[in-house]
Design a protein around this motif. Sequence first.
Motif, short mmCIF file in Angstrom:
data_model
loop_
_atom_site.label_atom_id
_atom_site.label_comp_id
_atom_site.label_asym_id
_atom_site.label_seq_id
_atom_site.Cartn_x
_atom_site.Cartn_y
_atom_site.Cartn_z
N PRO A 8 1.34 0.10 -6.38
CA PRO A 8 0.30 -0.87 -6.75
C PRO A 8 0.25 -2.08 -5.83
CG PRO A 8 1.43 -0.07 -8.71
CD PRO A 8 2.18 0.48 -7.52
N ASP A 9 1.39 -2.43 -5.20
CA ASP A 9 1.39 -3.58 -4.29
C ASP A 9 0.92 -3.21 -2.88
OD1 ASP A 9 3.49 -2.15 -3.25
OD2 ASP A 9 5.05 -3.59 -3.83
N GLY A 10 0.55 -1.95 -2.70
CA GLY A 10 0.02 -1.50 -1.42
C GLY A 10 1.04 -0.83 -0.52
N GLU A 11 2.33 -0.96 -0.82
CA GLU A 11 3.36 -0.34 0.01
C GLU A 11 3.35 1.18 -0.17
OE1 GLU A 11 8.26 -0.26 0.50
OE2 GLU A 11 7.31 -1.54 -1.01
N ARG A 12 3.50 1.89 0.93
CA ARG A 12 3.56 3.36 0.89
C ARG A 12 5.02 3.79 0.92
NH1 ARG A 12 -0.88 6.38 1.30
NH2 ARG A 12 -2.86 5.35 1.76
N VAL A 13 5.39 4.65 -0.02
CA VAL A 13 6.76 5.13 -0.10
C VAL A 13 6.75 6.65 -0.16
CG1 VAL A 13 7.66 3.05 -1.19
CG2 VAL A 13 6.77 4.91 -2.60
#
Length: 206
Positions: A8-13
């Motif tokens: 949701p914070d935009g970080e891709r994991v």
Amino acid sequence: MTVTWRRPDGERVTLSTLADFSVALENIEAETAKARQEGRYTDIALLNADYQQIFARWRISQRAELQADETHLHHSLEIVEKRLAWWRELSVTDDYDEPIEVSKAQMAIFAPGKMSPASWDEAKAAIAWMPEYRLPDDIDLVSGIAKLEQLLEAGRTLQPLFKDFIRQLGDTTFTETGWTEFRKERWNIFVQAVRTYNEIAERIDA
């Protein structure tokens, strides 16, 4: 098997384990509930798409883990059955009049090997070196047999539950909604059955 998830914070994991998938699904569920309260319907659509993709990977991973656990349980119950047969035999054997020939219960224990004991006494001595079959020092045969019978019953109760979950997770039409309903009805029964089996096993080998 991996999948890339945009948090949701935009970080891709990158998600690769069952635990990763489970945590991601929980996060998406929470974010979806929040988006619904705030009326962010386009976000809900994106979250649903993410959920579907990750759920598909989770389903495959969860099924593989349950299959591995079911196989382990099957092998464990084979040992329990052999152990129970041997302990029952010991319970009715007179120490001063032991059999001469190797018994059926003993042969079942040695069957996987290339070597075979030559006598009942030799088999008994060898079995004493096998932790999975010998009687623990702090357990008498009567109570030990009773506990093994309980363990076998608990294991046989658990086996169809494993098959039930594996079958459901193997259905490609099985959706997250179906899983949620299925889990509500069956998951607690499954977890309790696993707990019961493990507790009995621990009491025997503690």
